[in-house]
Design a protein around this motif. Structure first.
Motif, PDB file in Angstrom:
ATOM      1  N   LEU A  79      41.439 103.104  94.497  1.00 16.91           N
ATOM      2  CA  LEU A  79      42.151 104.120  93.831  1.00 16.91           C
ATOM      3  C   LEU A  79      42.241 104.160  92.260  1.00 16.91           C
ATOM      4  N   ALA A  80      41.825 102.943  91.736  1.00 13.15           N
ATOM      5  CA  ALA A  80      41.503 102.977  89.990  1.00 13.15           C
ATOM      6  C   ALA A  80      40.326 103.792  89.853  1.00 13.15           C
ATOM      7  N   ALA A  81      39.389 103.477  90.758  1.00 12.16           N
ATOM      8  CA  ALA A  81      38.020 104.287  90.573  1.00 12.16           C
ATOM      9  C   ALA A  81      38.053 105.763  90.786  1.00 12.16           C
ATOM     10  N   CYS A  82      39.129 106.117  91.623  1.00 14.07           N
ATOM     11  CA  CYS A  82      39.580 107.566  92.010  1.00 14.07           C
ATOM     12  C   CYS A  82      40.145 108.197  90.617  1.00 14.07           C
ATOM     13  N   VAL A  83      41.113 107.496  90.289  1.00 19.22           N
ATOM     14  CA  VAL A  83      41.938 107.806  88.961  1.00 19.22           C
ATOM     15  C   VAL A  83      40.931 108.111  87.818  1.00 19.22           C
ATOM     16  N   ASP A  84      40.080 107.004  87.522  1.00 16.07           N
ATOM     17  CA  ASP A  84      39.097 106.905  86.387  1.00 16.07           C
ATOM     18  C   ASP A  84      37.990 108.182  86.334  1.00 16.07           C
ATOM     19  N   ALA A  85      37.520 108.334  87.778  1.00 12.85           N
ATOM     20  CA  ALA A  85      36.362 109.443  87.877  1.00 12.85           C
ATOM     21  C   ALA A  85      37.179 110.753  87.548  1.00 12.85           C
ATOM     22  N   LEU A  86      38.495 110.867  87.893  1.00 10.29           N
ATOM     23  CA  LEU A  86      39.063 112.405  87.412  1.00 10.29           C
ATOM     24  C   LEU A  86      39.688 112.484  86.296  1.00 10.29           C
ATOM     25  N   LEU A  87      40.070 111.523  85.467  1.00  9.70           N
ATOM     26  CA  LEU A  87      40.192 111.342  84.035  1.00  9.70           C
ATOM     27  C   LEU A  87      38.735 111.389  83.231  1.00  9.70           C
ATOM     28  N   GLY A  88      37.960 110.758  83.784  1.00 11.11           N
ATOM     29  CA  GLY A  88      36.761 110.765  83.070  1.00 11.11           C
ATOM     30  C   GLY A  88      36.041 111.957  83.131  1.00 11.11           C
ATOM     31  N   ASN A  89      36.202 112.968  84.243  1.00  6.58           N
ATOM     32  CA  ASN A  89      35.820 114.393  84.187  1.00  6.58           C
ATOM     33  C   ASN A  89      36.627 115.193  83.050  1.00  6.58           C
ATOM     34  N   VAL A  90      37.809 114.729  82.847  1.00  8.70           N
ATOM     35  CA  VAL A  90      38.577 115.710  81.892  1.00  8.70           C
ATOM     36  C   VAL A  90      38.193 115.500  80.521  1.00  8.70           C
ATOM     37  N   PHE A  91      37.699 114.303  80.215  1.00  6.78           N
ATOM     38  CA  PHE A  91      37.329 113.810  78.880  1.00  6.78           C
ATOM     39  C   PHE A  91      35.984 114.491  78.468  1.00  6.78           C
ATOM     40  N   ALA A  92      35.160 114.387  79.724  1.00  5.72           N
ATOM     41  CA  ALA A  92      33.652 114.647  79.731  1.00  5.72           C
ATOM     42  C   ALA A  92      33.270 115.994  79.697  1.00  5.72           C
ATOM     43  N   HIS A  93      34.469 117.025  80.240  1.00  7.73           N
ATOM     44  CA  HIS A  93      34.045 118.653  80.580  1.00  7.73           C
ATOM     45  C   HIS A  93      35.014 119.399  79.997  1.00  7.73           C
ATOM     46  N   THR A  94      36.031 118.548  78.904  1.00  3.53           N
ATOM     47  CA  THR A  94      36.830 119.439  78.060  1.00  3.53           C
ATOM     48  C   THR A  94      36.552 119.467  76.629  1.00  3.53           C
ATOM     49  N   PRO A  95      36.866 120.342  75.608  1.00  2.20           N
ATOM     50  CA  PRO A  95      36.743 119.917  74.342  1.00  2.20           C
ATOM     51  C   PRO A  95      37.779 118.984  73.941  1.00  2.20           C
ATOM     52  N   ASP A  96      37.667 118.062  72.569  1.00  2.00           N
ATOM     53  CA  ASP A  96      38.773 117.231  72.246  1.00  2.00           C
ATOM     54  C   ASP A  96      40.118 118.124  71.717  1.00  2.00           C
ATOM     55  N   GLY A  97      41.025 117.593  72.072  1.00  2.00           N
ATOM     56  CA  GLY A  97      42.320 118.118  71.704  1.00  2.00           C
ATOM     57  C   GLY A  97      42.793 119.177  72.845  1.00  2.00           C
ATOM     58  N   THR A  98      42.008 119.013  73.844  1.00  2.00           N
ATOM     59  CA  THR A  98      42.511 119.965  75.335  1.00  2.00           C
ATOM     60  C   THR A  98      43.666 119.153  75.779  1.00  2.00           C
ATOM     61  N   PRO A  99      44.799 119.673  76.020  1.00  2.00           N
ATOM     62  CA  PRO A  99      45.893 119.052  76.838  1.00  2.00           C
ATOM     63  C   PRO A  99      45.724 118.683  78.371  1.00  2.00           C
ATOM     64  N   PHE A 100      46.218 117.608  78.795  1.00  2.68           N
ATOM     65  CA  PHE A 100      46.044 117.499  80.259  1.00  2.68           C
ATOM     66  C   PHE A 100      47.331 116.765  80.748  1.00  2.68           C
ATOM     67  N   ALA A 101      47.439 116.885  82.028  1.00  2.00           N
ATOM     68  CA  ALA A 101      48.694 116.184  82.659  1.00  2.00           C
ATOM     69  C   ALA A 101      48.296 115.259  83.888  1.00  2.00           C
ATOM     70  N   VAL A 102      48.929 114.272  84.088  1.00  2.00           N
ATOM     71  CA  VAL A 102      48.952 113.358  85.330  1.00  2.00           C
ATOM     72  C   VAL A 102      50.129 113.397  85.879  1.00  2.00           C
ATOM     73  N   ARG A 103      50.236 113.731  87.261  1.00  2.00           N
ATOM     74  CA  ARG A 103      51.504 113.602  87.756  1.00  2.00           C
ATOM     75  C   ARG A 103      51.330 112.903  89.249  1.00  2.00           C
ATOM     76  N   LEU A 104      52.209 111.969  89.528  1.00  2.00           N
ATOM     77  CA  LEU A 104      52.084 111.181  90.882  1.00  2.00           C
ATOM     78  C   LEU A 104      53.480 111.536  91.547  1.00  2.00           C
ATOM     79  N   GLU A 105      53.466 111.941  92.805  1.00  2.00           N
ATOM     80  CA  GLU A 105      54.635 112.022  93.442  1.00  2.00           C
ATOM     81  C   GLU A 105      54.614 111.201  94.815  1.00  2.00           C
ATOM     82  N   ALA A 106      55.735 110.620  95.122  1.00  2.52           N
ATOM     83  CA  ALA A 106      55.595 110.030  96.439  1.00  2.52           C
ATOM     84  C   ALA A 106      55.985 110.958  97.686  1.00  2.52           C
ATOM     85  N   VAL A 107      55.306 110.625  98.969  1.00  2.72           N
ATOM     86  CA  VAL A 107      55.620 111.384  99.842  1.00  2.72           C
ATOM     87  C   VAL A 107      56.499 110.615 100.926  1.00  2.72           C
ATOM     88  N   ASP A 108      57.662 111.498 101.445  1.00  4.02           N
ATOM     89  CA  ASP A 108      58.387 110.852 102.521  1.00  4.02           C
ATOM     90  C   ASP A 108      57.655 110.203 103.664  1.00  4.02           C
TER      91      ASP A 108
END
Length: 428
Positions: free
Chosen positions: A329-358
């Motif tokens: 799971l950590a590798a999954c989160v790192d891969a997705l956040l790494g893509n944000v930093f690698a493919h968007t310019p500095d200063g680009t806002p981003f959001a991370v949301r986690l929701e539990a499922v019943d």
């Protein structure tokens, strides 16, 4: 295949037997008719001398003996109109024979034979014999039934032989199918026994060579990956020494923690390469998504602050159990956040949301306000529209699939990229 071979042989033999038995039955019927008519003609002709030389009383006695010994009714029409023998109508054939002609003619119920006896004082006498349809076909029906029974017996024997032959062909093919399933399941030591059918043995030999080649490639890949992972330990050791020389204790501890995490990941890669499929038996099957996502977003928050990226994090207090190990799971989160930093310019806002499922599981959404996806299918392994390796989203996709979930890659409402990872609940 076995059923088809039996049906094909049955159909072929049926056509052959019908083409043989039907004409043969017709020939037998025709021969039977000819023999019956021939016997009737011979019997009628044998009475010619008696009719020509006997007086009326002698003729009656002779006709009585003849009718007693034959199945064909015999009748003599004398020139004066007297009828001797079995009663019979004065048919057109008899009238025509009285002119001196002998012949046979078919009637509605059989065949009438008339023989002219010339030289009598009063004119020409006619000997009439009649062969019924039942008499002409007597024995032909029995022969036809016998031929049909013989044909059915031959058909049954042919189908049984074809079935045994089909079994001898189908069995090695099924063994090849089982071999392919075992190879697909990872049993590369599986082999098929010799079938003594050259074509099937050739296919089996090809599968054996394929299994050997796959095993060789897997061994080489594992050795290469393990060797590469082992080589990375040298620069890791150098990084650990550099971190120890930092003056800021907090910064040194943070970097040391990341070095330890990377070292554990390399150790896991080496173990997985060495153990192969058996490594998955000891892998973690559940984790607290809230803790893992919170830890990883805390790590990337330092870089986001350095690049002046507004970062919105929404993580429930937890625990949020999911059906995947903490490292994956950590590798999954790192891969997705790494893509944000690698493919968007500095200063680009981003959001991370986690929701539990019943009922177990969670939904992780990572969305940025960058230029958006550069590829229609960023989840394909090795495919990237931004010049990277294209493995990041594939790592996330495999993590979602391993938990029993899915990954969605799309353009967000703000025009950027939105990745939704649905994580399944832990195994019960």
């Amino acid at each position: 295949m076995r059923h088809r071979l039996a049906v094909m042989v049955a159909a072929t033999m049926t056509l052959v037997l019908v083409a043989f038995i039907v004409p043969l039955a017709l020939v037998v019927r025709r021969v039977t008719e000819m023999q019956a008519v021939s016997r009737a003609v011979e019997e009628a002709q044998s009475l010619s001398v008696l009719v020509a030389t006997s007086d009326p009383e002698t003729l009656r006695l002779g006709m009585a003996r003849a009718n007693a010994s034959t199945t064909h009714p015999l009748t003599v029409f004398l020139p004066d109109g007297t009828v001797v023998g079995e009663p019979a109508p004065l048919s057109p054939a008899v009238r025509l024979a009285a002119r001196g002609e002998s012949f046979s003619v078919a009637t509605a119920s059989g065949r009438e034979i008339v023989v002219a006896v010339q030289g009598l004082p009063g004119g020409t006498a006619v000997i009439r014999s009649f062969v019924s349809d039942a008499e002409m076909t007597r024995g032909a029906t029995r022969v036809a039934v016998l031929l049909t029974l013989v044909g059915l017996g031959l058909l049954l024997i042919g189908v049984l032989v074809a079935d045994r032959l089909a079994v001898s062909l189908v069995r090695p093919i099924r063994q090849l199918a089982r071999l392919s399933h075992r190879l697909a399941a990872g049993d590369l030591d599986a082999r098929a026994p010799a079938s003594h059918i050259s074509e099937v043995d050739a296919v089996a030999l090809s599968l054996h060579h394929l299994a050997d080649r796959i095993q060789h490639l897997l061994d080489a890949e594992r050795e290469y990956a393990a060797d590469l992972s082992h080589r990375l330990r040298t620069p890791l050791t150098a990084l650990r020494l550099e971190a120890a020389s930092l003056r800021d204790p907090d910064e040194a501890a943070r970097i040391e923690h990341q070095i330890v995490t990377l070292d554990h990941a390399l150790t896991r890669v080496i173990e997985n390469m060495r153990l192969g499929d058996s490594a998955t038996d000891t892998a973690e099957t559940s984790a607290d998504a809230a803790r893992v996502v919170g830890t990883r977003t805390g790590f990337w928050a330092v870089l986001a602050d350095d690049q002046q990226r507004p970062m919105e994090v929404s993580v429930p207090p937890g625990p949020v159990p999911v059906g995947i190990g903490a490292a994956d799971l950590a590798a999954c989160v790192d891969a997705l956040l790494g893509n944000v930093f690698a493919h968007t310019p500095d200063g680009t806002p981003f959001a991370v949301r986690l929701e539990a499922v019943d009922g177990g599981g969670a939904v992780l959404v990572i969305e940025d306000s960058g230029p958006g996806p550069q590829s229609d299918d960023g989840t394909r392994r090795g495919v990237s529209g931004a010049g990277s390796s294209g493995l990041g989203l594939d790592i996330a996709r495999r993590a979602a699939t391993a938990s029993g979930g899915t990954l969605t890659f799309e353009r967000g409402p703000a025009g950027g990229t939105r990745v939704t990872v649905v994580l399944g609940g832990p195994p019960t």
